[in-house]
Design an enzyme around this catalytic site. Structure first.
Site, PDB file in Angstrom:
ATOM      1  N   ASP A  19      -6.893   4.284  -4.532  1.00  0.00           N
ATOM      2  CA  ASP A  19      -7.574   4.104  -3.247  1.00  0.00           C
ATOM      3  C   ASP A  19      -8.251   5.460  -2.994  1.00  0.00           C
ATOM      4  O   ASP A  19      -8.479   6.218  -3.952  1.00  0.00           O
ATOM      5  CB  ASP A  19      -6.561   3.727  -2.144  1.00  0.00           C
ATOM      6  CG  ASP A  19      -7.231   3.253  -0.854  1.00  0.00           C
ATOM      7  OD1 ASP A  19      -7.634   2.086  -0.793  1.00  0.00           O
ATOM      8  OD2 ASP A  19      -7.377   4.057   0.089  1.00  0.00           O
ATOM      9  N   LYS A  67       0.872  -1.190   0.000  1.00  0.00           N
ATOM     10  CA  LYS A  67       0.000   0.000   0.000  1.00  0.00           C
ATOM     11  C   LYS A  67       0.895   1.221   0.000  1.00  0.00           C
ATOM     12  O   LYS A  67       2.039   1.165   0.458  1.00  0.00           O
ATOM     13  CB  LYS A  67      -0.862   0.010   1.262  1.00  0.00           C
ATOM     14  CG  LYS A  67      -2.108   0.830   1.150  1.00  0.00           C
ATOM     15  CD  LYS A  67      -3.224   0.037   0.496  1.00  0.00           C
ATOM     16  CE  LYS A  67      -4.415   0.886   0.161  1.00  0.00           C
ATOM     17  NZ  LYS A  67      -5.550   0.051  -0.276  1.00  0.00           N
TER      18      LYS A  67
HETATM   19  O1  2IT Z   1      -8.027  -1.445  -0.934  1.00  0.00           O
HETATM   20  C1  2IT Z   1      -7.894  -1.935  -2.074  1.00  0.00           C
HETATM   21  O2  2IT Z   1      -7.978  -3.163  -2.263  1.00  0.00           O
HETATM   22  C2  2IT Z   1      -7.623  -1.049  -3.188  1.00  0.00           C
HETATM   23  N1  2IT Z   1      -7.544   0.153  -2.986  1.00  0.00           N
HETATM   24  C3  2IT Z   1      -7.384  -1.587  -4.573  1.00  0.00           C
HETATM   25  C4  2IT Z   1      -6.007  -2.119  -4.706  1.00  0.00           C
HETATM   26  C5  2IT Z   1      -5.617  -2.568  -6.097  1.00  0.00           C
HETATM   27  O3  2IT Z   1      -4.408  -2.835  -6.278  1.00  0.00           O
HETATM   28  O4  2IT Z   1      -6.446  -2.634  -6.984  1.00  0.00           O
END
Ligand code: 2IT
Length: 447
Positions: A164, A124
């Site tokens: 996100d 993340k």
């Molecule tokens: O919290 C999540 O799963 C997302 N923001 C999407 C993450 C992604 O790599 O598609």
């Protein structure tokens, strides 16, 4: 494993990282019993290794605003765990972003990605950049400055960010443009959530919300009930709430509330197609005000300042915005109003006291890492299409997404079914997600 000892240790090592500690505690409490039946996990210190990220990149991002002033923000990428595949997870741009928030999100991402059954590790990232009130050009310049640092550490087989909170299709476009220019290669799988036509997948914008409603539909069916006619309260009005409102309406349910940081819009007759479309304009405006919906559709949406979506009577409550947005008091209000199902669509949307109150009342509760996994799952499908230099049709992607959500639901039931027959979806999701990661770590040795 002794959860209390591990948590005491982590609290001493990472004081004040409340979201991160909350997320770790929830997973460890769920898996403790199963873990202790596997002495090989204990011997390899799987949990002690899993709770610390592989590495964290932290960097300064400098950009110039429209007034010509120099602005400085912090940027991060938490590469948490790569047992199942290259790091994968979104980027969050929000003024409250800090290391604890991104560590909690990265930690959750490991188990969520595992539930999808795709080869995706967990990561993340993001920044304390606040998109509210920023112009399109300011957003572009910030994204370029952010990528100037991040590009070295991402790539289709290394780490693949997506969106996100605060990062949608527009931001991914600017981030990808900068990445391509600096890295001098068209590695489309280095970012997901791209637009269709230059590497994006159809249905990725809808995927988190669609997947969530596919999951909720199964929860409802489990109780011999149907979606048709159900009233749903959603929080937020961003990409996730938009997808959920679209699918829920298609299935005959009525979205009776959406909300924002300024208050709630009650929509007694249920949200319409025009209103769902308008959610996209509201997001693109960067105003971050749900009141705009009531101003645009007077008579249909009634705005109340400083109230949450949980004050509106509903059958199904779906937090779609931010962590810890649904408190124990909110849960009690929902229960008093007769809520029948609660499904987190935001990551860790409910506070521990809220989850406890909902479960104690015998109301089915499903956690974000299972319910919202359709987003990252479709990111995985985007990477697969990028690697094959090929596009699937919307129907093909939707069908695969639907199957993944059904499989996740079945796994949650398999691992979450209790002796008295009721389903603990939190335990089910955590144990199912954990087992795949733990077994992969065991097989790959002490690294
Ligand atoms: O919290 C999540 O799963 C997302 N923001 C999407 C993450 C992604 O790599 O598609």
């Amino acid at each position: 494993m002794n959860v209390q000892n591990i948590m005491a240790n982590l609290e001493a090592k990472h004081p004040g990282e409340s979201e991160y500690l909350q997320a770790v505690r929830e997973v460890l409490e769920s898996v403790e019993e199963v873990y202790n039946q596997h002495p090989e996990f204990e011997k390899a210190k799987i949990v002690e290794r899993l709770v610390e990220p592989d590495r964290i990149f932290k960097f300064r991002v400098v950009w110039v605003n429209d007034a010509g002033e120099v602005c400085t923000n912090l940027g991060y990428r938490v590469q948490f765990n790569a047992a199942l595949g290259a790091y994968k997870g979104g980027l969050r741009f929000h003024k409250a972003v800090n290391e604890s928030m991104l560590k909690f999100l990265g930690f959750e991402q490991i188990f969520k990605n595992s539930l999808t059954n795709l080869p995706l590790g967990g990561g993340k990232g993001g920044s304390d950049f606040d998109p509210v009130g920023k112009s399109d050009n300011e957003i572009m310049r910030f994204c370029q400055a952010f990528m100037y640092e991040l590009w070295r550490n991402i790539g289709p087989d290394q780490d693949s960010p997506a969106g996100d909170v605060g990062v949608g299709g527009r931001e991914i476009g600017y981030l990808y443009g900068a990445y391509k220019k600096i890295a001098r290669e068209h590695s489309t799988g280095a970012l997901t959530g791209k637009s269709y036509g230059w590497g994006g997948s159809l249905i990725r914008p809808e995927a988190t919300g669609f997947g969530a409603i596919y999951y909720v539909e199964r929860m409802v069916k489990q109780c011999n009930d149907t979606m048709a006619g159900k009233t749903i309260a959603l929080s937020g009005f961003g990409n996730v709430a938009w997808g959920a409102a679209t699918k829920a309406t298609e299935l005959g349910a009525k979205v009776v509330a959406i909300s924002g940081p300024d208050g709630v819009c009650e929509i007694a007759d249920g949200i319409t197609k025009e209103m769902i479309d308008y959610m996209l304009d509201m997001r693109a405006s960067n105003r971050n005000k749900v009141q705009d919906m009531a101003d645009k559709f007077p008579g249909k949406a009634k705005f109340t300042a400083n109230k949450k979506a949980w004050s509106v009577k509903c059958d199904i409550a779906c937090p779609c915005a931010f962590q810890n947005e649904l408190s124990e008091d909110d849960a009690k209000e929902l229960l008093a109003n007769g809520v029948k199902y609660v499904a987190e669509v935001s990551n860790m949307g409910c506070q521990p006291g809220a989850i406890h109150a909902i479960q104690a009342a015998g109301v089915p509760f499903a956690p974000g890492k299972a319910v919202n996994a359709g987003g990252v799952a479709t990111s995985g499908l985007e990477i697969a299409q990028n690697a094959a230099h090929f596009n699937w049709t919307a129907e093909e992607v939707d069908q695969k997404l639907h199957k993944i959500m059904n499989d996740i639901y079945d796994m949650c039931v398999q691992y979450g079914k209790q002796a008295d027959g009721h389903i603990d979806y939190v335990k089910g999701a955590n144990i199912a997600g954990f087992m795949r990661v733990a077994n992969a770590m065991l097989a790959q040795g002490i690294i």
